[in-house]
Scaffold this active site. Structure first.
Site, PDB file in Angstrom:
ATOM      1  N   GLU A 330       0.094   2.337  -3.557  1.00  0.00           N
ATOM      2  CA  GLU A 330      -0.519   3.608  -3.197  1.00  0.00           C
ATOM      3  C   GLU A 330      -1.260   3.510  -1.864  1.00  0.00           C
ATOM      4  O   GLU A 330      -2.138   2.679  -1.671  1.00  0.00           O
ATOM      5  CB  GLU A 330      -1.494   4.038  -4.303  1.00  0.00           C
ATOM      6  CG  GLU A 330      -2.302   5.284  -3.997  1.00  0.00           C
ATOM      7  CD  GLU A 330      -1.463   6.536  -3.963  1.00  0.00           C
ATOM      8  OE1 GLU A 330      -1.600   7.309  -2.987  1.00  0.00           O
ATOM      9  OE2 GLU A 330      -0.670   6.740  -4.901  1.00  0.00           O
ATOM     10  N   THR A 370       2.989  10.416  -2.362  1.00  0.00           N
ATOM     11  CA  THR A 370       3.616   9.416  -3.223  1.00  0.00           C
ATOM     12  C   THR A 370       5.043   9.807  -3.593  1.00  0.00           C
ATOM     13  O   THR A 370       5.945   8.966  -3.583  1.00  0.00           O
ATOM     14  CB  THR A 370       2.769   9.222  -4.496  1.00  0.00           C
ATOM     15  OG1 THR A 370       1.504   8.664  -4.124  1.00  0.00           O
ATOM     16  CG2 THR A 370       3.462   8.294  -5.477  1.00  0.00           C
ATOM     17  N   HIS A 488      -6.644   4.858  -4.559  1.00  0.00           N
ATOM     18  CA  HIS A 488      -6.615   6.325  -4.488  1.00  0.00           C
ATOM     19  C   HIS A 488      -8.021   6.814  -4.789  1.00  0.00           C
ATOM     20  O   HIS A 488      -8.705   6.270  -5.656  1.00  0.00           O
ATOM     21  CB  HIS A 488      -5.617   6.877  -5.507  1.00  0.00           C
ATOM     22  CG  HIS A 488      -5.272   8.325  -5.322  1.00  0.00           C
ATOM     23  ND1 HIS A 488      -6.210   9.337  -5.423  1.00  0.00           N
ATOM     24  CD2 HIS A 488      -4.098   8.928  -5.027  1.00  0.00           C
ATOM     25  CE1 HIS A 488      -5.624  10.490  -5.210  1.00  0.00           C
ATOM     26  NE2 HIS A 488      -4.340  10.277  -4.964  1.00  0.00           N
ATOM     27  N   ASP A 541       3.796   3.328  -0.379  1.00  0.00           N
ATOM     28  CA  ASP A 541       4.490   4.608  -0.563  1.00  0.00           C
ATOM     29  C   ASP A 541       4.280   5.521   0.646  1.00  0.00           C
ATOM     30  O   ASP A 541       5.174   6.242   1.067  1.00  0.00           O
ATOM     31  CB  ASP A 541       4.052   5.305  -1.858  1.00  0.00           C
ATOM     32  CG  ASP A 541       2.565   5.629  -1.897  1.00  0.00           C
ATOM     33  OD1 ASP A 541       1.788   5.085  -1.080  1.00  0.00           O
ATOM     34  OD2 ASP A 541       2.163   6.443  -2.762  1.00  0.00           O
ATOM     35  N   HIS A 542       3.078   5.454   1.234  1.00  0.00           N
ATOM     36  CA  HIS A 542       2.763   6.231   2.435  1.00  0.00           C
ATOM     37  C   HIS A 542       1.447   5.712   2.987  1.00  0.00           C
ATOM     38  O   HIS A 542       0.827   4.816   2.404  1.00  0.00           O
ATOM     39  CB  HIS A 542       2.671   7.733   2.121  1.00  0.00           C
ATOM     40  CG  HIS A 542       1.633   8.079   1.091  1.00  0.00           C
ATOM     41  ND1 HIS A 542       0.302   8.273   1.391  1.00  0.00           N
ATOM     42  CD2 HIS A 542       1.726   8.253  -0.255  1.00  0.00           C
ATOM     43  CE1 HIS A 542      -0.373   8.547   0.293  1.00  0.00           C
ATOM     44  NE2 HIS A 542       0.465   8.540  -0.734  1.00  0.00           N
TER      45      HIS A 542
END
Length: 694
Positions: A330, A370, A488, A541-542
């Site tokens: 994440e 995500t 996150h 994921d990013h």
């Protein structure tokens, strides 16, 4: 006299414009706003912003106008009052007792909302009808509540926009729409990330204070209710103003510049939210530039051998049926790692693992969410306009990495520490043949810590080891895709694990705890019999943020990625430009897999590989190649930027930042524009025609 009747609108309007102006000024000086504006640009932003705010406020006023239109004493006279009350009661009983009433046919909570509204209306109307001496007092109370709700919503929206901008560097967009859909996770995230109780108390206190002020200045209007003529003038005026506002917003919302921050700050969040809500998917062929479809497909497929969509990959070496563990992390921006120049030492394990791995140093995520990262790693296709395929209805039976492994006899699983219904992940992965391991599979004693997004990554690591041990006992190889959650917001995790407290709620803490959890995972994995025969793919994921001066700031899409396997993968660095969609085809190439493919990503070690990358937001579709970034956008717009690498003192192979210089139309590289259009147009067409299904 007419001015007196619209005093409530004037006071509320001035209040709204003042709050909106303050928010806009905060955005101008916010640290996330990296653009510099000269005096004239600031004036332009503020002027367009004020015009947008006026239009938006007018569009919210009809609710208040209708409230004043229905203010009347005559409706309480006999027999009208009793007839109206009887009709309200009959309507209430209709909703309550008739199973197939129109509200229940609509679905959701419509019936409950209607029942509550009509019930409240009956109570208030009865009080006004049977207590005529208290009528003015009751009306004043209801007016105060109405004004309070307006003021509260104005302040609450301003605070919400601030926090949204603080997180994304943008006004409301489709992410805000998702926030309404996934209320449990989002509200939980807010509760855990911010001091909600003091914040809400402050909002209510400020709203109450301003409501008292507006109420005192305007309550005399309730002593002399508007007559029929005044009501007609009021309604007609607002109908005209609403029409003008809709027409005006259709113009002002299309005023765009070359600076994303300028566009966002001068905008109003509510029209952007409405647009996102009504445009969850974008039809490429309606909004984006096109060329002849056959030419587009020929251009795009020319990079493959043979140049067709469905191809056969044939290796000259024997297949290696090794276990594969894909870990998508994440929000792990490249600049969190020491390899890219970070000096905070928050990824010590990943940095050490990178030195033992095949590391991709110039890799770009396809998006900033995500689901985009999962889409890229699972489907290996460029991003398409609108929402991720994972969240679309037609998201099943696709050609996926999982389907390739299943064809080789692998057990295939998706592992997620939260509830996988979030972002439609469960529906997508189950619909494409994956088994699911998520929070529902945890026993209470297996959870040492959890927040709204799921169990701590350390707990998920233990569960993953359990799942892999069970799979290994079956005698079949396994492919497991694990999506982490701890990095996150609110960035909470167990205390005592790293040197940043788990309740500090810092981004750096979230990154470092995830790094710690991955170290624990590998320590456990090394003790298992299946470890020597396993390949690990670790990739973000990013990035953590997508805010920048341009539509697609390059540094906000660069992510770390590595493939690790002791005794199999030799440490090296691959420095050419590549996309997130190339990672899994590259892995399959390393395993010497023979298979039929519809992947649009490439094995970067194949002779036909062309260095390039795809990056996108919800609307803007970018194509990186030959030191150019080409961006195609709705309304068939095309922009291009020349890219110049900035030197990295640590190592030239880990360049992170680029200067992006806008290229004017006559100097643009037309060939790259055609390639960008060909890629996105072809992908959209094949998806539309279900040609990327298995």
């Amino acid at each position: 006299m007419f001015i007196q009747k619209i005093k409530p609108f004037l006071y509320l309007g001035i209040f709204y414009l003042t709050i909106s102006f303050l928010v806009r000024m905060i955005f101008l000086f916010h640290p996330i706003t990296t653009a510099d504006f000269n005096f004239l640009e600031v004036i332009k932003i503020l002027m367009i912003g004020i015009v947008n705010d006026i239009f938006v406020f007018i569009l919210t006023c009809p609710f208040l106008a209708v409230y004043f239109v229905f203010l009347s004493n005559s409706k309480y006279q006999k027999p009208y009052g009793y007839i109206i009350l009887g009709l309200l009661c009959a309507f209430f009983l209709y909703i309550l007792l008739i199973p197939d009433n129109i509200f229940k046919q609509y679905g959701g909570s419509a019936a409950e909302i209607a029942l509550a509204f009509i019930g409240l209306k009956i109570i208030i109307f009865s009080l006004m009808l049977f207590l005529p001496k208290k009528r003015l007092q009751i009306r004043n109370t209801m007016y105060f509540i109405t004004v309070f709700l307006y003021v509260l919503l104005i302040i609450f929206n301003a605070v919400s926009e601030y926090f949204f901008y603080n997180e994304f560097g943008l006004r409301y967009n489709f992410i805000a729409v998702d926030y309404l859909i996934y209320t449990n996770e989002v509200i939980g995230n807010i509760m855990e990330s911010y001091p909600v109780v003091p914040l809400f108390l402050a909002i209510f206190a400020v709203a109450t204070a301003f409501t008292f002020y507006i109420y005192k200045k305007t309550k005399t209007e309730l002593l002399f209710l508007p007559n029929l003529k005044q009501k007609a003038i009021l309604l007609t005026s607002f109908c005209i103003l609403v029409a003008v506002s809709l027409l005006g917003l259709s113009f002002t919302t299309k005023l765009k510049s070359d600076n994303v921050f300028e566009d966002e700050i001068q905008a109003n969040g509510l029209p952007k939210f409405y647009w996102a809500f009504t445009h969850n998917e974008l039809d490429y062929f309606q909004f984006y530039p096109q060329i002849n479809q056959q030419i587009a497909e020929r251009n795009f497929l020319s990079q493959y051998t043979p140049p067709v969509l469905k191809r056969t990959i044939q290796s000259e070496k024997p297949e290696l049926n090794k276990n594969v563990v894909l870990i998508s992390i994440e929000s792990l921006s490249a600049d969190f790692m020491a390899h890219y120049g970070n000096t905070q030492k928050i990824t010590p394990f990943l940095d050490s693992l990178a030195d033992k791995s095949l590391m991709f140093t110039n890799l770009y995520a396809t998006g900033n969410r995500t689901v985009r990262g999962l889409e890229a790693l699972t489907l290996c296709i460029p991003p398409t306009a609108g929402e991720s395929i994972i969240k679309r209805e037609n998201n099943k039976n696709k050609f996926t990495t999982g389907s390739v492994f299943k064809s080789k006899g692998y057990d295939v699983k998706f592992l997620y520490g939260g509830y996988s219904y979030f972002d439609n992940m469960k529906d997508f992965y189950e619909g494409n043949g994956y088994d699911i391991v998520d929070r529902n599979n945890f026993k209470p004693e297996e959870i040492s810590f959890a927040n709204v997004w799921g169990v701590a990554d350390e707990d998920m690591a233990k569960k993953a080891i359990q799942a892999m041990n069970a799979e290994a006992k079956s005698g079949k190889p396994f492919f497991n895709h694990w999506m982490t959650v701890s990095n996150h917001r609110p960035f909470t995790y167990p205390n005592g694990k790293i040197d940043i407290p788990g309740d500090a709620k810092s981004r750096e803490g979230g990154v470092k705890y995830t790094d710690y959890s991955l170290r624990k995972f590998f320590e456990m994995a090394k003790k298992q019999d299946w470890y020597p025969n396993t390949v690990f793919v670790i990739i973000a994921d990013h990035c953590a943020s997508s805010a920048g001066d341009t539509e697609l700031p390059m540094d906000k899409y660069k992510i770390p990625a590595m493939i690790f396997s002791e005794g199999f993968i030799q440490p090296q660095k691959f420095t050419q430009t590549m996309s997130q969609i190339d990672v899994m085809p590259t892995l399959l190439g390393l395993l010497n897999f023979n298979y039929q493919t519809k992947f649009l990503g490439q094995d970067v070690f194949s002779k036909e590989f062309q260095p390039k990358a795809y990056v996108a937001t919800y609307q803007d579709l970018g194509f990186i190649k030959d030191n150019y970034l080409t961006v195609i956008s709705p309304l068939k717009k095309v922009k291009q930027y020349a890219l110049t690498q900035q030197k990295n003192s640590l190592s030239p192979e880990f360049n992170l930042y680029y200067d992006e210089k806008y290229v004017k139309g006559d100097l643009q590289n037309k060939k790259l524009i055609e390639q960008a259009i060909s890629a996105y147009q072809s992908t959209s067409y094949w998806l539309k025609k279900n040609q990327l299904n298995r």
